[in-house]
Design a protein around this motif. Structure first.
Motif, PDB file in Angstrom:
ATOM      1  N   ARG A   1       0.816  -1.223   0.000  1.00  0.00           N
ATOM      2  CA  ARG A   1       0.000   0.000   0.000  1.00  0.00           C
ATOM      3  C   ARG A   1       0.844   1.265   0.000  1.00  0.00           C
ATOM      4  O   ARG A   1       0.327   2.362  -0.212  1.00  0.00           O
ATOM      5  CB  ARG A   1      -0.922  -0.004   1.227  1.00  0.00           C
ATOM      6  CG  ARG A   1      -2.032  -1.043   1.140  1.00  0.00           C
ATOM      7  CD  ARG A   1      -2.875  -1.045   2.389  1.00  0.00           C
ATOM      8  NE  ARG A   1      -2.110  -1.469   3.549  1.00  0.00           N
ATOM      9  CZ  ARG A   1      -2.586  -1.481   4.795  1.00  0.00           C
ATOM     10  NH1 ARG A   1      -3.822  -1.096   5.019  1.00  0.00           N
ATOM     11  NH2 ARG A   1      -1.829  -1.894   5.790  1.00  0.00           N
ATOM     12  N   LEU A   2       2.142   1.113   0.241  1.00  0.00           N
ATOM     13  CA  LEU A   2       3.019   2.278   0.270  1.00  0.00           C
ATOM     14  C   LEU A   2       3.414   2.750  -1.128  1.00  0.00           C
ATOM     15  O   LEU A   2       4.028   3.805  -1.280  1.00  0.00           O
ATOM     16  CB  LEU A   2       4.286   1.961   1.072  1.00  0.00           C
ATOM     17  CG  LEU A   2       4.071   1.642   2.549  1.00  0.00           C
ATOM     18  CD1 LEU A   2       5.385   1.234   3.198  1.00  0.00           C
ATOM     19  CD2 LEU A   2       3.462   2.840   3.269  1.00  0.00           C
ATOM     20  N   TRP A   3       3.075   1.970  -2.175  1.00  0.00           N
ATOM     21  CA  TRP A   3       3.496   2.373  -3.511  1.00  0.00           C
ATOM     22  C   TRP A   3       2.357   2.430  -4.524  1.00  0.00           C
ATOM     23  O   TRP A   3       1.931   3.490  -4.946  1.00  0.00           O
ATOM     24  CB  TRP A   3       4.622   1.472  -4.032  1.00  0.00           C
ATOM     25  CG  TRP A   3       5.129   1.931  -5.374  1.00  0.00           C
ATOM     26  CD1 TRP A   3       4.984   1.322  -6.571  1.00  0.00           C
ATOM     27  CD2 TRP A   3       5.844   3.148  -5.644  1.00  0.00           C
ATOM     28  NE1 TRP A   3       5.559   2.058  -7.583  1.00  0.00           N
ATOM     29  CE2 TRP A   3       6.099   3.182  -7.039  1.00  0.00           C
ATOM     30  CE3 TRP A   3       6.288   4.201  -4.849  1.00  0.00           C
ATOM     31  CZ2 TRP A   3       6.773   4.238  -7.644  1.00  0.00           C
ATOM     32  CZ3 TRP A   3       6.963   5.257  -5.451  1.00  0.00           C
ATOM     33  CH2 TRP A   3       7.204   5.261  -6.833  1.00  0.00           C
ATOM     34  N   TYR A   4       1.830   1.298  -4.927  1.00  0.00           N
ATOM     35  CA  TYR A   4       0.880   1.280  -6.043  1.00  0.00           C
ATOM     36  C   TYR A   4      -0.371   2.132  -5.794  1.00  0.00           C
ATOM     37  O   TYR A   4      -0.765   2.928  -6.658  1.00  0.00           O
ATOM     38  CB  TYR A   4       0.490  -0.154  -6.410  1.00  0.00           C
ATOM     39  CG  TYR A   4       1.154  -0.622  -7.683  1.00  0.00           C
ATOM     40  CD1 TYR A   4       0.714  -0.166  -8.922  1.00  0.00           C
ATOM     41  CD2 TYR A   4       2.238  -1.493  -7.660  1.00  0.00           C
ATOM     42  CE1 TYR A   4       1.323  -0.574 -10.098  1.00  0.00           C
ATOM     43  CE2 TYR A   4       2.849  -1.903  -8.827  1.00  0.00           C
ATOM     44  CZ  TYR A   4       2.388  -1.444 -10.042  1.00  0.00           C
ATOM     45  OH  TYR A   4       3.004  -1.837 -11.211  1.00  0.00           O
ATOM     46  N   PRO A   5      -1.062   2.015  -4.661  1.00  0.00           N
ATOM     47  CA  PRO A   5      -2.249   2.860  -4.468  1.00  0.00           C
ATOM     48  C   PRO A   5      -1.918   4.346  -4.544  1.00  0.00           C
ATOM     49  O   PRO A   5      -2.682   5.140  -5.115  1.00  0.00           O
ATOM     50  CB  PRO A   5      -2.738   2.466  -3.067  1.00  0.00           C
ATOM     51  CG  PRO A   5      -2.228   1.078  -2.877  1.00  0.00           C
ATOM     52  CD  PRO A   5      -0.885   1.060  -3.556  1.00  0.00           C
ATOM     53  N   LEU A   6      -0.777   4.733  -3.981  1.00  0.00           N
ATOM     54  CA  LEU A   6      -0.376   6.136  -4.003  1.00  0.00           C
ATOM     55  C   LEU A   6      -0.133   6.617  -5.426  1.00  0.00           C
ATOM     56  O   LEU A   6      -0.672   7.646  -5.860  1.00  0.00           O
ATOM     57  CB  LEU A   6       0.893   6.319  -3.159  1.00  0.00           C
ATOM     58  CG  LEU A   6       1.496   7.725  -3.129  1.00  0.00           C
ATOM     59  CD1 LEU A   6       0.532   8.693  -2.462  1.00  0.00           C
ATOM     60  CD2 LEU A   6       2.831   7.719  -2.399  1.00  0.00           C
ATOM     61  N   VAL A   7       0.648   5.867  -6.193  1.00  0.00           N
ATOM     62  CA  VAL A   7       0.968   6.261  -7.563  1.00  0.00           C
ATOM     63  C   VAL A   7      -0.290   6.307  -8.432  1.00  0.00           C
ATOM     64  O   VAL A   7      -0.505   7.264  -9.190  1.00  0.00           O
ATOM     65  CB  VAL A   7       2.003   5.287  -8.163  1.00  0.00           C
ATOM     66  CG1 VAL A   7       2.149   5.524  -9.663  1.00  0.00           C
ATOM     67  CG2 VAL A   7       3.346   5.448  -7.473  1.00  0.00           C
TER      68      VAL A   7
END
Length: 278
Positions: free
Chosen positions: A81-87
């Protein structure tokens, strides 16, 4: 054929698929390296992962390649959740897409394919691991050693035996002509310095009529990519090429692909295309 990470070199030797990225002749395993007897190049194997790059990328003129040490360190959070959802939310727009949705869409484009599938800029095998099966052998390539090693760890823990990793550049793929039944490119086409050169190299290693399935970014109506100034800033400082649909279709046609089938959600673009018949 099962992937045994404790005997990676022997697995590479048995596969017999890797070719010299310079002369495209098949390589032979010898004393821990893959050797080309045509142009005398030797490529090391690190923990079962062949390395076809062998150069220092931190001094590259390409801003993406210069950040490789950072990308290596991102491997452990890349699928969290620290990468794909944010991007996806920031660049594509809120609720434009989820990782699960993108995997489903990209996978759907090749669901009827059996044989060998190439996963371009595979990261830790985010897309390729999820479609690998006894009838679909996936070969992932990436320039990030950290991502590839993380992918091998995931595959081993998940018992996925039909996925294989190698460190290579999309512009110089370590494979012979026309050896893949499909190609995936999830979340990276916008980062290649020369889109047409990358697509032409993908087409070279694909069989006539083979499917290309891609997720990338488009100048759409969602997220920060809808703003022209942000797109220009991203291209100038981070090498991010945000496409429009007509441009993408032109690149595909110029690279030997046809039947462009785009689907847009916010500024997220997924599409399929086919390599033109000979």
């Amino acid at each position: 054929m099962r992937l045994n990470m404790n005997a990676g070199a022997s697995v590479v030797s048995e596969l017999g698929i890797y070719a010299c990225p310079l002369c495209k002749r098949l390589l032979r395993h010898e004393n821990g390296v893959l050797r080309c007897y045509t142009c005398s190049q030797a490529y090391p194997i690190d923990r079962g992962i062949p390395d076809f790059i062998g150069e220092e990328l931190s001094q590259s003129s390409d801003p993406v390649l210069r950040r490789m040490a950072v990308i290596d360190r991102m491997a452990r959070i890349y699928e969290t959740r620290l990468w794909y959802p944010l991007v996806l939310n920031v660049y594509g727009g809120f609720h434009s897409a989820t990782l699960a949705g993108l995997v489903s869409q990209v996978s759907r484009n090749v669901q009827s394919v059996t044989g060998r599938i190439l996963d371009i800029a595979c990261g830790p095998g985010t897309f390729g691991r999820r479609i690998a099966s006894p009838s679909r052998e996936v070969f992932g390539i990436d320039i990030s050693g950290g991502m590839l090693r993380q992918g091998a760890v995931y595959a081993a823990k998940q018992g996925i035996s039909h996925v294989h990793f190698a460190r290579a550049r999309v512009e110089a793929l370590p494979f012979e002509d026309a050896c893949f039944d499909a190609t995936l490119c999830g979340g990276s086409l916008h980062l290649f310095a020369d889109t047409v050169a990358a697509l032409r190299e993908m087409a070279r290693v694909m069989k006539p009529g083979a499917t290309l399935s891609v997720f990338t970014f488009v100048a759409g109506r969602g997220g920060v990519l809808k703003f022209r100034r942000f797109r220009e800033w991203s291209r100038r400082n981070h090498g991010l090429h945000v496409f429009d649909l007509s441009e993408m279709e032109h690149y595909l046609t110029a690279s030997g692909f046809m039947n462009f089938q785009p689907v847009c959600s916010g500024s997220i673009l997924t599409f399929s295309a086919r390599k033109q018949a000979a």
